[in-house]
Design a protein around this motif. Structure first.
Motif, PDB file in Angstrom:
ATOM      1  N   LEU A   1       0.782  -1.155  -0.036  1.00  0.00           N
ATOM      2  CA  LEU A   1      -0.130  -0.018  -0.125  1.00  0.00           C
ATOM      3  C   LEU A   1       0.806   1.484   0.040  1.00  0.00           C
ATOM      4  N   HIS A   2       0.769   2.249  -1.135  1.00  0.00           N
ATOM      5  CA  HIS A   2       1.427   3.533  -1.239  1.00  0.00           C
ATOM      6  C   HIS A   2       0.536   4.626  -1.224  1.00  0.00           C
ATOM      7  N   ARG A   3      -0.569   4.529  -1.637  1.00  0.00           N
ATOM      8  CA  ARG A   3      -1.339   5.499  -1.817  1.00  0.00           C
ATOM      9  C   ARG A   3      -2.699   5.437  -1.328  1.00  0.00           C
ATOM     10  N   GLY A   4      -3.583   6.264  -1.487  1.00  0.00           N
ATOM     11  CA  GLY A   4      -5.036   6.377  -1.054  1.00  0.00           C
ATOM     12  C   GLY A   4      -5.331   6.404   0.615  1.00  0.00           C
ATOM     13  N   HIS A   5      -5.218   7.503   1.136  1.00  0.00           N
ATOM     14  CA  HIS A   5      -5.330   7.544   2.770  1.00  0.00           C
ATOM     15  C   HIS A   5      -4.278   6.863   3.295  1.00  0.00           C
ATOM     16  N   PHE A   6      -3.126   6.968   2.813  1.00  0.00           N
ATOM     17  CA  PHE A   6      -2.091   6.336   3.402  1.00  0.00           C
ATOM     18  C   PHE A   6      -1.536   6.659   4.813  1.00  0.00           C
ATOM     19  N   ASP A   7      -1.821   8.125   5.120  1.00  0.00           N
ATOM     20  CA  ASP A   7      -1.411   8.536   6.453  1.00  0.00           C
ATOM     21  C   ASP A   7      -2.470   8.047   7.409  1.00  0.00           C
ATOM     22  N   LEU A   8      -3.801   8.066   6.989  1.00  0.00           N
ATOM     23  CA  LEU A   8      -4.831   7.719   7.685  1.00  0.00           C
ATOM     24  C   LEU A   8      -4.755   5.896   8.117  1.00  0.00           C
ATOM     25  N   ILE A   9      -4.711   5.494   7.213  1.00  0.00           N
ATOM     26  CA  ILE A   9      -4.379   3.667   7.514  1.00  0.00           C
ATOM     27  C   ILE A   9      -3.008   3.677   8.102  1.00  0.00           C
ATOM     28  N   ARG A  10      -2.116   4.577   7.793  1.00  0.00           N
ATOM     29  CA  ARG A  10      -0.973   4.297   8.798  1.00  0.00           C
ATOM     30  C   ARG A  10      -1.005   4.453  10.273  1.00  0.00           C
ATOM     31  N   ASP A  11      -2.086   5.441  10.645  1.00  0.00           N
ATOM     32  CA  ASP A  11      -2.381   5.780  12.041  1.00  0.00           C
ATOM     33  C   ASP A  11      -3.151   4.598  12.501  1.00  0.00           C
ATOM     34  N   PHE A  12      -3.795   4.253  12.072  1.00  0.00           N
ATOM     35  CA  PHE A  12      -4.782   3.000  12.497  1.00  0.00           C
ATOM     36  C   PHE A  12      -3.749   1.752  12.802  1.00  0.00           C
ATOM     37  N   THR A  13      -2.943   1.544  11.609  1.00  0.00           N
ATOM     38  CA  THR A  13      -1.967   0.174  11.629  1.00  0.00           C
ATOM     39  C   THR A  13      -1.103   0.480  12.870  1.00  0.00           C
ATOM     40  N   ALA A  14      -0.468   1.651  13.076  1.00  0.00           N
ATOM     41  CA  ALA A  14       0.382   1.814  14.350  1.00  0.00           C
ATOM     42  C   ALA A  14      -0.291   1.862  15.693  1.00  0.00           C
ATOM     43  N   GLU A  15      -1.633   2.118  15.644  1.00  0.00           N
ATOM     44  CA  GLU A  15      -2.383   1.634  17.041  1.00  0.00           C
ATOM     45  C   GLU A  15      -2.405  -0.023  17.022  1.00  0.00           C
TER      46      GLU A  15
END
Length: 279
Positions: free
Chosen positions: A212-226
């Protein structure tokens, strides 16, 4: 297990009452034995004997109740760590389960809604993506923490000890205590880490394992971090709280591809049911 003040007080009062009743019965027997006393004395003697039987039964009922409670509590302590946990520990079982509930009911819901509001993406694709992220992140985090635990174990076990001391129970217990302390310290360290660390770990998972590199990446990354944080703290808990995709609530589909959040199990039982998404 010692009984509580109320049980002890009740038992003392019951024993005192029974003793007093016995004394009264003895006095009436003596009176009746001498040929004295009236019909009322005989009736009172019978009432007192009935009262003694009732008091004895109450005493037995209290003992049975105390035994049942001992068994019940012993079983619960074996299943539920929250009944014997340290309330001063920020990573105790109840707190970790609260974090998991927040992840499911708040963080995921907010992430899902923000993705829906941002672009026209079908809900089923969002659920599928979420399920992939959750499973991959939990598995990766667990593997990472288990590898760290293995390194700790190797470091502790190579400490110089003679063959005799290796067989010594005190030494074995000391090594076990050292191991537990080291794992708890590692858990505390991860608990206090900045979310930036977890975002870096999340980015690696999203890019290398899920491409995954694009499309709401920051939003998804924050959820993944949690997800990563909750998972690693659960793995470092003693005993570990482990995700399982093999447990299912009754009546739900057994299709593992539709599990969104895994069940959580401790050393003896499932303590959180799996959650499913429906197409």
């Amino acid at each position: 297990m010692s009984c509580c003040f109320n049980c002890s007080d009740f038992q003392k009062r019951t024993d005192g009452n029974i003793l007093h009743l016995f004394e009264q019965v003895a006095q009436l027997k003596e009176i009746l034995g001498r040929g004295h006393g009236c019909q009322d004395c005989k009736m009172n003697k019978k009432k007192l004997e009935d009262a003694i039987r009732m008091a004895d039964q109450s005493k037995k009922d209290l003992e049975d109740f105390k035994q049942r409670m001992k068994v019940k509590i012993s079983k619960e302590i074996g299943v539920r760590g929250d009944l014997s946990e340290n309330i001063n520990d920020p990573c105790r079982e109840t707190e970790l389960l609260k974090m998991y509930e927040i992840l499911k009911n708040q963080t995921w819901e907010q992430t899902k809604e923000q993705i829906l509001n941002g672009k026209h993406i079908a809900l089923k694709h969002i659920f599928k993506l979420g399920a992939q992220i959750i499973k991959e992140t939990f598995n990766t985090s667990e593997e990472d923490m288990l590898a760290r635990i293995m390194k700790i174990k190797e470091a502790i076990m190579i400490l110089p000890t003679s063959e005799e001391s290796k067989e010594n129970k005190l030494v074995s217990q000391k090594l076990s205590d050292d191991m537990e302390t080291a794992i708890k310290n590692l858990q505390k360290r991860f608990s206090s880490c900045s979310m930036d660390l977890y975002r870096e770990l999340a980015t690696k998972i999203l890019k290398t394992k899920l491409q995954l590199h694009r499309g709401h990446f920051d939003l998804i990354r924050d959820f993944t971090a949690e997800c990563y944080k909750v998972s690693c703290l659960m793995t470092l808990h003693i005993p570990p709280l482990q995700p399982s995709w093999e447990f299912h609530t009754s009546g739900e589909s057994n299709n593992q591809d539709k599990i969104l959040f895994p069940a959580i199990v401790n050393s003896t039982a499932m303590i959180v049911n799996a959650e499913f998404y429906h197409m």
